[in-house]
Design a protein around this motif. Sequence first.
Motif, short mmCIF file in Angstrom:
data_model
loop_
_atom_site.label_atom_id
_atom_site.label_comp_id
_atom_site.label_asym_id
_atom_site.label_seq_id
_atom_site.Cartn_x
_atom_site.Cartn_y
_atom_site.Cartn_z
N GLU A 60 -3.90 55.25 -2.32
CA GLU A 60 -3.25 54.45 -3.37
C GLU A 60 -1.99 53.76 -2.86
O GLU A 60 -1.65 52.67 -3.31
CB GLU A 60 -2.89 55.36 -4.56
CG GLU A 60 -4.10 55.94 -5.30
CD GLU A 60 -4.67 57.16 -4.62
OE1 GLU A 60 -5.68 57.69 -5.11
OE2 GLU A 60 -4.11 57.58 -3.58
N LYS B 248 2.20 60.24 -9.65
CA LYS B 248 0.99 60.76 -10.26
C LYS B 248 0.24 59.64 -10.94
O LYS B 248 0.84 58.75 -11.55
CB LYS B 248 1.32 61.85 -11.30
CG LYS B 248 1.88 63.13 -10.72
CD LYS B 248 2.06 64.18 -11.80
CE LYS B 248 2.58 65.49 -11.21
NZ LYS B 248 2.75 66.53 -12.27
N ASP B 249 -1.10 59.68 -10.81
CA ASP B 249 -1.90 58.69 -11.50
C ASP B 249 -2.16 59.16 -12.94
O ASP B 249 -1.62 60.17 -13.39
CB ASP B 249 -3.22 58.43 -10.76
CG ASP B 249 -4.09 59.67 -10.66
OD1 ASP B 249 -3.83 60.64 -11.40
OD2 ASP B 249 -5.03 59.66 -9.84
N ASP B 250 -2.95 58.40 -13.66
CA ASP B 250 -3.20 58.71 -15.08
C ASP B 250 -3.88 60.05 -15.27
O ASP B 250 -3.80 60.64 -16.35
CB ASP B 250 -4.05 57.60 -15.71
CG ASP B 250 -3.31 56.27 -15.75
OD1 ASP B 250 -2.07 56.30 -15.69
OD2 ASP B 250 -3.99 55.22 -15.81
N GLU B 251 -4.56 60.54 -14.26
CA GLU B 251 -5.26 61.82 -14.37
C GLU B 251 -4.43 62.98 -13.82
O GLU B 251 -4.93 64.11 -13.73
CB GLU B 251 -6.59 61.74 -13.62
CG GLU B 251 -7.54 60.69 -14.19
CD GLU B 251 -8.83 60.59 -13.40
OE1 GLU B 251 -8.91 61.30 -12.37
OE2 GLU B 251 -9.74 59.83 -13.81
N GLY B 252 -3.20 62.71 -13.44
CA GLY B 252 -2.33 63.77 -12.95
C GLY B 252 -2.45 64.04 -11.47
O GLY B 252 -1.82 64.95 -10.94
N LYS B 253 -3.26 63.27 -10.75
CA LYS B 253 -3.42 63.45 -9.31
C LYS B 253 -2.17 62.96 -8.59
O LYS B 253 -1.67 61.88 -8.87
CB LYS B 253 -4.63 62.70 -8.81
CG LYS B 253 -4.82 62.77 -7.30
CD LYS B 253 -5.96 61.89 -6.86
CE LYS B 253 -6.07 61.85 -5.35
NZ LYS B 253 -7.14 60.94 -4.89
#
Length: 447
Positions: free
Chosen positions: A269, A325-330
């Motif tokens: 990313e 963090k992305d939208d999924e918490g990754k």
Amino acid sequence: MKNVEINRVGNTRFVNIPGVGVGMYSGMVGTFSAGNLSKTWEVEPEIVSGKEVVTYGVDNNLPSFVRDMLDENNLAPGILEREKGLLYGQGPELYKKVYENGEVIREWGSDAKIWEWLESWDYLRYIEMAITEYKYLHGYFVKHFPTRGKRIGKEAKIARLEVIPGVNARLGWVDSRKLEDVREIYVGDFENNCISGIATYPVYDKNDPFRTVSISYHNSYSYARSLYSIPSFWGSRNWIMRSSDVPQVLKYITENSINVAFHIESPAEYWDIQKDKIEQRCTRIGIEYNDEMLEEHKDEVLRSLANALSGKKNVGKFFHTISLKDDEGKIWEWKITPIDQKIKDFIEAQIRVSEKADSATTSGIGLHPALSNIMVDGKLSSGSEMLYALKLYLASDTTIPEEIILQALNETIRLNFPGTPWRVGFYHKIVLREEDVAPKDRVKQNV
């Protein structure tokens, strides 16, 4: 820092840091590789020499990418050659279908006129090229040359056929994106954007085959691909490239007698964001973006890391990043892991990666290990395993490829010799087990 050397080996970089050693960087850079086909390339045409062509791969050079990828691999080309040989068998022969006791069988025979026509041009070269193109790309282009007799009232025939390499041929664009609607095929040096020109040919018309020189495209349908096919091993391409990288990595380590000091991992990313920034900057200053700009930026980032990790004054230095963090918490984060110089462990790990990559490569190509001459669990297949694998291959994996590879040739025989029952097929002599062969017919061995 001066003398910081960055060497690229596939998707891995080695940063030679004076006084420290070599750092290995393996970022998730596959997103930007020429071979990444996560989305279809058939959405819009590519303009080449003023012609609208159906893009063959995201960069319109999928055949070249496949060639270069396999050229670097020690395993895949040999397996494909073995598969070609198994399909070819004892070579092309004429046969006709007959029905006996409710079964369809092939009756092999000969026809003097058909053989005379075949031998009037290099039909063996044509068949060999068609097999190769099909095995590598799952499709091939054929140029049809009609005789000139029709112009003076003589019987019209197709004089010969010629395979056009996939690197040099592209389908003409059609808004319907249906293969049957394509009306033109273009031939040129597409690796170099056809700077020397491009030739336009009409698509072969079954209803008027003798009108002019034309080109046809023969392929196996690839799921959800409307026009071109993709190779059967395409899903294994990352493993094939990784398999090719390992020998180069070991060669680099051996030749330079170095120890890998750091392993740097970066989130894909991060490079997505950097790529967007570079593209935006290119737009602002009015220049065209290319992927090499991103590669140069990666090298510059690694040089900066080299400054932080090397030299006598590096005591007390630290490297700071902000984790997101992305939208999924990754979590997106950089990792810099010191390596404890266990070269033996590193090499063994690379060999294990290579073994896994080799396994994935053979599975992707789809030929049984017994027929690929590949060792499984450290041993070669027995003779009986090879025999049963061969029988299974001949029973299930030859019919469709043979039909497509010989499609243009058999269509031409039908046109040139109306009413003939003969077709060309690959003759296979069934191999028997040694115990099934009469003692008098076995090969004599001198002890």
